[in-house]
Structures are given as C-alpha cells and as structure tokens.
Design a protein around this motif. Structure first.
Motif, mmCIF file in Angstrom:
data_model
loop_
_atom_site.group_PDB
_atom_site.id
_atom_site.type_symbol
_atom_site.label_atom_id
_atom_site.label_comp_id
_atom_site.label_asym_id
_atom_site.label_seq_id
_atom_site.Cartn_x
_atom_site.Cartn_y
_atom_site.Cartn_z
ATOM 1 N N TYR A 75 0.837 -1.135 0.133
ATOM 2 C CA TYR A 75 0.046 0.043 -0.150
ATOM 3 C C TYR A 75 0.834 1.265 -0.311
ATOM 4 O O TYR A 75 1.882 1.248 0.217
ATOM 5 N N THR A 93 -8.261 11.409 -2.050
ATOM 6 C CA THR A 93 -8.241 10.194 -2.995
ATOM 7 C C THR A 93 -6.694 10.300 -3.077
ATOM 8 O O THR A 93 -5.810 11.188 -2.808
ATOM 9 N N LEU A 94 -6.058 9.124 -3.816
ATOM 10 C CA LEU A 94 -4.786 9.030 -4.046
ATOM 11 C C LEU A 94 -4.436 10.185 -5.028
ATOM 12 O O LEU A 94 -2.995 10.609 -4.662
ATOM 13 N N LEU A 110 -4.081 3.309 -1.900
ATOM 14 C CA LEU A 110 -3.817 4.302 -0.602
ATOM 15 C C LEU A 110 -4.543 3.360 0.628
ATOM 16 O O LEU A 110 -5.505 2.987 0.776
ATOM 17 N N LYS A 111 -3.785 3.676 1.843
ATOM 18 C CA LYS A 111 -3.974 2.970 3.036
ATOM 19 C C LYS A 111 -3.856 4.245 4.163
ATOM 20 O O LYS A 111 -2.960 4.724 4.104
ATOM 21 N N ILE A 112 -4.802 4.477 4.993
ATOM 22 C CA ILE A 112 -4.891 5.596 5.790
ATOM 23 C C ILE A 112 -4.425 4.755 7.364
ATOM 24 O O ILE A 112 -5.058 4.163 7.902
ATOM 25 N N ALA A 126 -10.188 5.326 0.178
ATOM 26 C CA ALA A 126 -8.922 4.707 0.281
ATOM 27 C C ALA A 126 -9.208 3.298 0.187
ATOM 28 O O ALA A 126 -10.425 2.656 0.278
#
Length: 147
Positions: A75, A93-94, A110-112, A126
């Motif tokens: 990620y 967003t990414l 994407l990872k938050i 994400a």
C-alpha cells in the motif's frame, strides 16, 4: 477379433536387460559398472547432494531466515496527521494527495494509518483504513469510504 487376439505391435515391447547373470550373457561379471569403486558396489547410489565427503552445497549456503509473504499487498500509506493540513470537506483520494504534493510516489492503493490528530472533516476514499484512523476521521466529522 477377440480380446485374446489383442497383443502389442511388433517391436513395441523390448526385453528387459538382465545384467550380472554370467559372462556369456554380455553384461556379466561387473554388470557394466566397472571394476572397483563406490559406484560399482551393491546399493551403490549416493544420496542427492553428496559430494564425496566434501561439505555439500546445501550445507555451505546460509539458510533463509523466515520466508517472505507471497502475494503481499503493498500500500501507499499516509498518517492522519498529514491530512490535517487539507481544507474542510475536501475529497481525499490518492490522486488528490499527489496533486496537493502530500504524496510524491504511489507504490500501490492508498491506506490511511492512525498516527496523529485530525480536527478537519474530510471525505476520505482509500483501499484500507486502520481502526484508529477510521475512528479519528469519523470523530472529526468526516467519512471513510473503501474503494
């Protein structure tokens, strides 16, 4: 034609070679294995990897400590505190993070992550959220959407 008439085609079946059954048989005495040595003895074959007493290759090489995870998902990660600099009600967003210059390279989806504080409500899209990140975003009045 009957079942007892069926036989293999001529020349398709060969006789098994019987070795070490006398010198007149053609493969007598040493049975084609030569005169002396380890490979001429009965039960002769050495195990795979045997190098004549030398330390074999599989014992000379260092062993792998812990196997890598196959098909690991990589990620692009970002912490919640980096999102705090964005204006309220922004759609995250990414691509929007790359345009804003917060993320420079994207290795994957994407990872938050939940490190830091957030006090701005955002609409975050994400691929994954940690539990802490989701709770912090929603506590600030934002929303989390998995893409």
């Amino acid at each position: 034609m009957r079942l007892n008439d069926v036989k293999p085609q001529k020349g398709s079946k060969k006789r098994r070679r019987r070795v070490a059954r006398g010198i007149s048989a053609g493969q007598g005495a040493s049975a084609g294995l030569g005169m002396r040595g380890q490979k001429s003895r009965s039960g002769s074959s050495t195990r795979p990897g045997f190098e004549g007493g030398q330390q074999p290759l599989y014992r000379r090489l260092p062993k792998l400590k812990g196997f890598p995870i196959v098909n690991r998902k990589i990620y692009t990660t970002i912490n919640v505190d980096k999102l705090a600099s964005l204006p309220a009600n922004t759609e995250v967003t990414l691509t929007s993070l790359q345009e804003a210059g917060i993320i420079t390279t994207a290795k994957g989806p994407l990872k938050i992550l939940g490190n830091g504080e957030l006090n701005v409500s955002l609409k975050v899209q994400a691929a994954a959220f940690t539990g802490q990140a989701r709770s912090k975003i929603e506590a600030a009045g934002g929303s989390c959407e998995i893409v």
